[in-house]
Design a protein around this motif. Structure first.
Motif: not given
Ligand code: K
Ligand code: K
Lengths: 444, 444
Positions: B24-35
């Motif tokens: 969850t922590l890793l996925l909330t990071m900006p680096v995970s989302s294309r936006s």
């Protein structure tokens, strides 16, 4: 009489089939309908199955459509259906437990033969006495209220009191009043409620409580079956009461009188009636979707064993809950009230629940295919038919005869019990000579 | 290592909770989302639970929303989830059967201690070898087709082949292509289908078949668990295939190519995938209402034990069917393939089915209350979450976070199994000193 005791399952099947044909025939006759014309087969057949199974789903208004003769046929059908199921269920139980005792060499073949006839006769006698006692009390309790509502008309009041007394104890929700509003008056509603509640307990429970009370023994001395039935029944009723108070509190259609005593009364009716009684409740189609799903479960569970109620029965549910509790708490025994259950009882409970669940599932698939109704409505109607709840949301539709026959089959199997039907058809297996070795598998 | 073997249930709970928080922590990071922005907690948490449980319900488009980093996090989560469940399920089974052997004095306390460490290591080793072998084969089978579709782009094709290979064996239906149309090509669809099918069998079955085949032994020498798993799996797939061919044959949206080979292929995909794989099928929301109800059951049953699939598991269903058959045919033993089942296995199967059924029922009641969706849609989504089917009809709605948490709880319990969760929380009971007397009750 000998045959009754040795093949009660098969006899019970024959009893209901013959009666269904007879009642269908009588209901199709012009003398039965107020219009004076022949009633179509579908309607007569469905009404006959509904009355004899003490389910109570009505596709025509009982008081408006049928003549007094037709209503009397329905009333007698209800009474014969109720008596039949209580008698046969008791006999089947006796036969099974006798077979167990015989197989365990606790009874000699001689004893087996000797006690049969007298036992059967005494079961029938006790069922009759028990039924007519409760019905007489209900009749006498109903009369004053009905006299008041009918402004003193004795004939009408006597007929309605008789009809309500028989229909309520036998849990068949046919009503002789077309408006269906008697339930809103305490003086008529309460006797109906009490009589219907006693009816759902089942004849073995009533008898056990009666005997214990006569010996001045309290609930602690009740047998395990009575204890489990009472605890599960009270839990289901309490849960339903809380559900209706919580979820339907602000439902305008449901609780059209806004004062709290009226809300409580309607919730109580809604908590007791749908378990099996099925007396017309005008707001039934107006409950929320989640209440339909909740009531489907309540009707699927149904009432007590060897009662006029249907469903998988409260004791079956209790066994499943006890097995789950033992498995989750990692206990070896599913003990309750200082007793444990026979493995045979547990196996039978699973078989009943799984078979009934599969039946409800398949019927829902069929009705989803042949109607345009939502799954909540269909599940409600299917559980109402199988569990002999007796309510209808109109899925049983005379203009779509397929629905009538799907529901009729459910009512019929719901009345006899899937195991009785299976046993009546299947042959008893010879005792197995070899026992296969056990092997572990992984489940879950 | 000692603790792994003695409390695998509790460790499995901890393993998944820690990983869910981390992912969850890793996925909330900006680096995970294309936006390039922070992802909200609800979305990240739900995606983490969905990936780790190998369920595969996606509330954002995997390829369009997440960066390659985010996709890699999801892929690793799927792999760790799949490995975790296969390892822990095997260890839990070993511990339980060891306890049974100990309680039956077949093992001395000394033997118990001695074999532990090496057994745990060997289970982990075999799970790893088995997983990576199947995944490598799937990867190699997928590459040519993907190279063709991607017009020779090696980088894309390698990444997609890796993603599909891991996601399919672990039965988590996340897809790296935003269009979700790969399934329409045989060259990519078939390896995915096969790998997903092998994944649903479960690691003990794969191992047993592998060992038997190595010894040149046919299916007759498979163990009971393998036989039951294979027969039930094939029955479920065949039944689904027939269902889709019969009921959805003329569904315009479903079978948009009208030729028969295409109809057969789509029915096969629909028969194999929803059991647990959950790869995006664009026509899923367009099936008929009765197919939604049918697929709910298929997903509720799920795949094999100790597999990456979910549900009550096919062996549990097989046990229920065998028990019903024995009860209906009045046989003493629920024997199959010349073996009978342990009573303990039967009891466990009931407990699992009843607990899971109750869970699905309660979740449906909640979702009926907090959404405006129909019961067919809700039941489908609930069974998809609990059975780790991975399909969504949009009941999982980010704008209504309550739905996400209800479904997340179902995925979590669906992944660990209700009994593992119960065992991890409850204390083992001391052996009972007294055994209560048995008493008969009437059921059904
Ligand atoms: K009824
Ligand atoms: K899945």
């Amino acid at each position: 009489m000998e045959k009754v005791a040795s093949h009660p399952g098969r006899l019970s099947l024959a009893y209901f089939i013959v009666l269904i044909l007879l009642v269908t025939l009588l209901l199709t006759m012009p003398v039965s309908s107020r219009s004076g014309e022949f009633t179509d087969f579908n309607t007569a057949f469905f009404t006959a199955v509904s009355a004899l199974s003490t389910c109570g789903i009505a596709i025509v208004n009982t008081a408006a459509y049928w003549t007094y003769f037709g209503q009397a046929v329905i009333l007698i059908a209800i009474q014969l259906g109720g008596l039949g199921v209580m008698t046969f269920a008791s006999l089947i139980t006796m036969t099974i437990s006798r077979r167990i005792r015989v197989s365990q060499k606790l009874l000699t073949a001689d004893e087996l033969g000797a006690s049969k006839l007298s036992e059967v006769q005494s079961v029938i006698a006790v069922v009759l006495v028990c039924t007519f006692s409760v019905e007489t009390v209900a009749f006498l309790m109903l009369l004053p209220g009905l006299l008041h509502i009918n402004s003193g008309s004795l004939g009408n009041s006597l007929w309605e009191a008789l009809f309500f007394a028989v229909a309520s104890y036998n849990n068949a929700g046919f009503t002789p009043d077309s408006a269906g509003l008697y339930i809103n008056s305490w003086s008529v509603g309460l006797p109906i409620l009490l009589s219907a509640f006693v009816g759902t307990l089942g004849f073995p429970v009533i008898l056990n409580i009666f005997r214990c009370t006569k010996r001045l023994e309290g609930p602690r001395r009740w047998n395990l079956h009575t204890k489990l039935t009472m605890v599960t029944t009270m839990s289901m009723v309490t849960m339903s009461l809380v559900w209706f108070l919580l979820v339907e509190w602000n439902n305008q259609t449901l609780f059209w009188n806004s004062d709290i005593s009226s809300k409580l009364w309607h919730s109580l009716v809604a908590a007791v009636m749908p378990r099996s009684a099925g007396f017309d409740i005008s707001w039934m189609p107006h409950v929320t979707e989640q209440t339909k799903l909740f009531m489907s479960m309540v009707m699927f569970v149904g009432g007590g064993s060897a009662s006029t109620a249907g469903g998988i029965r409260v004791t079956t549910l209790a066994v499943l809950v006890l097995v789950c509790r033992a498995a989750i708490l990692r206990r070896k025994d599913d003990a309750v009230f200082g007793k444990r259950l026979h493995t045979q009882t547990v196996i039978m409970s699973i078989a009943i629940t799984a078979t009934c669940g599969a039946m409800v599932y398949i019927a829902s698939l069929i009705l989803l295919t042949i109607t345009q109704r939502s799954l909540t409505d269909i599940l409600f109607e299917v559980c109402s038919a199988f569990g002999l709840g007796g309510y209808t949301l109109g899925v049983a539709d005379p203009s779509n005869p397929g629905t009538l026959y799907v529901l009729a089959v459910l009512m019929f199997i719901g009345r006899l019990g899937p195991m009785t039907v299976a046993y009546a058809i299947s042959k008893p297996q010879p005792p197995q000579a070899v026992r296969y070795p056990a092997e572990s598998i992984i489940v879950g």
